[in-house]
Design an enzyme around this catalytic site. Structure first.
Site, PDB file in Angstrom:
ATOM      1  N   CYS A 185       0.842  -1.203   0.000  1.00 51.03           N
ATOM      2  CA  CYS A 185       0.000   0.000   0.000  1.00 51.03           C
ATOM      3  C   CYS A 185       0.881   1.258   0.000  1.00 51.03           C
ATOM      4  O   CYS A 185       1.840   1.351   0.766  1.00 51.03           O
ATOM      5  CB  CYS A 185      -0.908  -0.013   1.228  1.00 51.03           C
ATOM      6  SG  CYS A 185      -2.011   1.413   1.288  1.00 51.03           S
TER       7      CYS A 185
ATOM      8  N   CYS B 290       0.723   4.679   6.885  1.00 52.74           N
ATOM      9  CA  CYS B 290       0.113   4.536   8.220  1.00 52.74           C
ATOM     10  C   CYS B 290       1.087   3.786   9.148  1.00 52.74           C
ATOM     11  O   CYS B 290       1.460   2.640   8.851  1.00 52.74           O
ATOM     12  CB  CYS B 290      -1.210   3.789   8.127  1.00 52.74           C
ATOM     13  SG  CYS B 290      -2.278   4.420   6.815  1.00 52.74           S
TER      14      CYS B 290
ATOM     15  N   CYS C 101       0.461   0.066  10.314  1.00 55.90           N
ATOM     16  CA  CYS C 101      -0.028  -0.965   9.390  1.00 55.90           C
ATOM     17  C   CYS C 101       1.090  -1.767   8.730  1.00 55.90           C
ATOM     18  O   CYS C 101       1.997  -1.202   8.102  1.00 55.90           O
ATOM     19  CB  CYS C 101      -0.915  -0.324   8.329  1.00 55.90           C
ATOM     20  SG  CYS C 101      -1.632  -1.558   7.213  1.00 55.90           S
TER      21      CYS C 101
ATOM     22  N   CYS D 177     -16.717  -8.787   5.737  1.00 54.83           N
ATOM     23  CA  CYS D 177     -16.029  -7.512   5.468  1.00 54.83           C
ATOM     24  C   CYS D 177     -14.758  -7.774   4.677  1.00 54.83           C
ATOM     25  O   CYS D 177     -13.867  -8.485   5.146  1.00 54.83           O
ATOM     26  CB  CYS D 177     -15.609  -6.844   6.767  1.00 54.83           C
ATOM     27  SG  CYS D 177     -16.958  -6.579   7.887  1.00 54.83           S
TER      28      CYS D 177
ATOM     29  N   CYS E 264     -19.638  -5.694   3.637  1.00 58.25           N
ATOM     30  CA  CYS E 264     -18.880  -4.501   4.038  1.00 58.25           C
ATOM     31  C   CYS E 264     -17.567  -4.543   3.264  1.00 58.25           C
ATOM     32  O   CYS E 264     -17.013  -5.625   3.065  1.00 58.25           O
ATOM     33  CB  CYS E 264     -18.606  -4.546   5.538  1.00 58.25           C
ATOM     34  SG  CYS E 264     -17.575  -3.177   6.119  1.00 58.25           S
TER      35      CYS E 264
ATOM     36  N   CYS F 135     -19.246   2.444   8.701  1.00 55.82           N
ATOM     37  CA  CYS F 135     -18.502   1.792   9.774  1.00 55.82           C
ATOM     38  C   CYS F 135     -17.250   2.638   9.955  1.00 55.82           C
ATOM     39  O   CYS F 135     -16.401   2.687   9.062  1.00 55.82           O
ATOM     40  CB  CYS F 135     -18.142   0.368   9.368  1.00 55.82           C
ATOM     41  SG  CYS F 135     -17.033  -0.451  10.528  1.00 55.82           S
TER      42      CYS F 135
ATOM     43  N   ARG G 299     -17.850  -1.831  18.210  1.00 60.97           N
ATOM     44  CA  ARG G 299     -17.162  -3.122  18.021  1.00 60.97           C
ATOM     45  C   ARG G 299     -15.825  -3.174  18.734  1.00 60.97           C
ATOM     46  O   ARG G 299     -14.951  -2.321  18.510  1.00 60.97           O
ATOM     47  CB  ARG G 299     -16.961  -3.398  16.526  1.00 60.97           C
ATOM     48  CG  ARG G 299     -16.284  -4.747  16.264  1.00 60.97           C
ATOM     49  CD  ARG G 299     -16.224  -5.116  14.789  1.00 60.97           C
ATOM     50  NE  ARG G 299     -17.534  -5.042  14.200  1.00 60.97           N
ATOM     51  CZ  ARG G 299     -17.855  -4.254  13.169  1.00 60.97           C
ATOM     52  NH1 ARG G 299     -16.940  -3.510  12.602  1.00 60.97           N
ATOM     53  NH2 ARG G 299     -19.085  -4.225  12.703  1.00 60.97           N
TER      54      ARG G 299
HETATM   55  N1  SAM Z   1      -6.619   0.633   3.239  1.00 65.31           N
HETATM   56  C1  SAM Z   1      -7.890   0.893   3.783  1.00 65.31           C
HETATM   57  C2  SAM Z   1      -7.885   2.013   4.806  1.00 65.31           C
HETATM   58  O1  SAM Z   1      -6.866   2.281   5.422  1.00 65.31           O
HETATM   59  O2  SAM Z   1      -8.952   2.589   5.013  1.00 65.31           O
HETATM   60  C3  SAM Z   1      -8.569  -0.328   4.378  1.00 65.31           C
HETATM   61  C4  SAM Z   1      -7.799  -1.331   5.171  1.00 65.31           C
HETATM   62  S1  SAM Z   1      -7.107  -0.739   6.686  1.00 65.31           S
HETATM   63  C5  SAM Z   1      -6.064  -2.076   7.130  1.00 65.31           C
HETATM   64  C6  SAM Z   1      -8.476  -0.780   7.816  1.00 65.31           C
HETATM   65  C7  SAM Z   1      -8.232  -0.341   9.230  1.00 65.31           C
HETATM   66  O3  SAM Z   1      -7.554  -1.347   9.962  1.00 65.31           O
HETATM   67  C8  SAM Z   1      -7.392   0.893   9.466  1.00 65.31           C
HETATM   68  O4  SAM Z   1      -8.091   2.068   9.268  1.00 65.31           O
HETATM   69  C9  SAM Z   1      -6.999   0.743  10.912  1.00 65.31           C
HETATM   70  O5  SAM Z   1      -7.966   1.350  11.750  1.00 65.31           O
HETATM   71  C10 SAM Z   1      -7.041  -0.771  11.142  1.00 65.31           C
HETATM   72  N2  SAM Z   1      -5.693  -1.294  11.386  1.00 65.31           N
HETATM   73  C11 SAM Z   1      -4.722  -1.465  10.475  1.00 65.31           C
HETATM   74  N3  SAM Z   1      -3.608  -1.964  11.050  1.00 65.31           N
HETATM   75  C12 SAM Z   1      -3.877  -2.098  12.371  1.00 65.31           C
HETATM   76  C13 SAM Z   1      -3.126  -2.532  13.489  1.00 65.31           C
HETATM   77  N4  SAM Z   1      -1.863  -2.930  13.373  1.00 65.31           N
HETATM   78  N5  SAM Z   1      -3.724  -2.558  14.697  1.00 65.31           N
HETATM   79  C14 SAM Z   1      -5.000  -2.155  14.836  1.00 65.31           C
HETATM   80  N6  SAM Z   1      -5.762  -1.720  13.809  1.00 65.31           N
HETATM   81  C15 SAM Z   1      -5.212  -1.681  12.589  1.00 65.31           C
HETATM   82 FE1  SF4 Z   2      -2.773   1.172   3.436  1.00 61.86          FE
HETATM   83 FE2  SF4 Z   2      -2.686  -0.038   5.780  1.00 61.86          FE
HETATM   84 FE3  SF4 Z   2      -2.955   2.594   5.676  1.00 61.86          FE
HETATM   85 FE4  SF4 Z   2      -5.004   0.999   4.886  1.00 61.86          FE
HETATM   86  S1  SF4 Z   2      -4.167   1.183   6.960  1.00 61.86           S
HETATM   87  S2  SF4 Z   2      -4.222   2.827   3.867  1.00 61.86           S
HETATM   88  S3  SF4 Z   2      -3.833  -0.705   4.045  1.00 61.86           S
HETATM   89  S4  SF4 Z   2      -1.168   1.432   4.966  1.00 61.86           S
END
Ligand code: SAM
Ligand code: SF4
Ligand code: DTB
Length: 332
Positions: A58, A62, A65, A102, A133, A193, A265
């Protein structure tokens, strides 16, 4: 269920919400459980099962992530999962008792060529009798419309943290871009959500500020995931200090007080939570969880353990938590 007596508010101030966080723990839980009971069946849980349909690579950065191309993690990247595989896993999730499926993709935002196969997935999963979802990153209004037309029930897009802390966690997009996507989803009549992550190194004031943002949206999200950071090796937050578990419970309780009709949730992080902490979260007003061995890329609490816990606590699994809620009522 006694009738709600207070209206849904969208004008919370940071100091009001910080004052709720600062209540003695027992007072906060008692208030949250009272509000919970006036809107929801206190012994009912909604469960969703997650599937990552596109993994890793990606372009967003973030800090939490494992799927960001900016971090060196063990994850192997993969392209979009074929439709047949998605539907087979959705069928399995349904047999295992999930009511909502989801699908998540590690995209900043989908291209039209990405969206088309996802529309097929939404149609296929819906045809199995599951709620649908997806979480695909930022959306334009026309993309939200296509998803709605395909039968999408919910779009997940989290605000993740407070606007004033956001820049310390993500630099490749703005808070306003998150809000814009939420507005497009809402405008097309898709249920929202939207929640966040705690344990990123933010303070209580920032946790309060995230909840102010969520509660002051023009409409409360139907579903509010509260994720506890899963510390993924190779991410900048891999060594974040563990959060006091009572802060998680306080965050859930305050979310329940601010967004009484929403389904809250207990999301990521359950694998490391004790049964007793789960029970406190449900007492504080959580009425949903992700069910299944995996979240997107990390382990979830084991399904057998969840089933045993529900039996011990007398919790019933159902998707009616939202539909049975008297949102239209004026409550104050
Ligand atoms: N890429 C899209 C986005 O960021 O909206 C969708 C997938 S993203 C992985 C969905 C959500 O997962 C993120 O907004 C975050 O809140 C949660 N998330 C991701 N990594 C995480 C982690 N290591 N621990 C807890 N929540 C996490
Ligand atoms: Fe990409 Fe992960 Fe950020 Fe979603 S949370 S935008 S998958 S880096
Ligand atoms: C949400 O708020 N949490 C889920 C879902 N929405 C998409 C994702 C949690 C991801 C946890 C880390 C992982 O498994 O990659």
């Amino acid at each position: 269920m006694s009738p709600p007596t207070q209206s849904l508010r969208h004008d919370w101030t940071p100091s009001e919400v910080q004052a709720l966080f600062a209540l003695p723990f027992n007072d906060l839980i008692f208030r949250a459980q009272g509000v919970h009971r006036s809107y929801h069946d206190p012994n009912q849980l909604q469960v969703s099962t997650l599937l990552n349909i596109k993994t890793g690579g990606c372009p967003e950065d973030c800090g939490y992530c494992g799927q960001s191309a900016h971090h060196e993690t063990d994850l192997s990247r993969s392209g979009l999962m074929p439709l047949a595989e998605v539907l087979a896993l959705a069928r399995e999730a349904k047999v295992d008792g999930a009511t909502r499926f989801c699908m998540g993709a590690a995209w900043r935002s989908p291209q039209q060529r990405d969206l088309e196969p996802v529309l097929e997935m939404v149609r296929g999963v819906k045809a199995l009798g599951l709620e649908t979802c997806v979480t695909l990153g930022m959306l334009r209004r026309d993309q939200a419309r296509q998803l709605k037309e395909a039968g999408l029930d919910y779009y997940n897009h989290n605000l993740d943290t407070a606007p004033e802390f956001y820049g310390q966690v993500v630099t490749t997009r703005t808070y306003q871009e998150r809000l814009d996507t939420l507005a497009h989803v809402r405008a097309e009549g898709i249920r929202v959500c939207c929640g966040g992550i705690i344990g990123l190194g933010e303070g209580r004031a920032e946790r309060a500020s995230l909840l102010v943002q969520l509660a002051n949206l023009p409409e409360h999200p139907e579903s509010v995931p509260i994720n506890l950071l899963v510390r993924v090796e190779g991410t900048p937050l891999a060594r974040a200090l563990p959060l006091d578990p009572f802060e998680l419970i306080r965050t859930i309780a305050v979310a329940r007080l601010l967004m009484p009709a929403s389904v809250v949730r207990l999301s990521a992080g359950r694998g490391e939570m004790s049964d007793e902490l789960h029970a406190l979260a449900f007492l504080a007003g959580a009425n949903s969880m992700f069910y299944g061995a995996r979240l997107l890329t990390t382990a979830n609490a084991a399904p057998d353990r969840d089933i045993a816990l529900c039996e011990r606590l007398g919790l019933r699994i159902s998707n009616e938590a939202w539909d049975a809620t008297p949102h239209g009522c004026t409550v104050k």
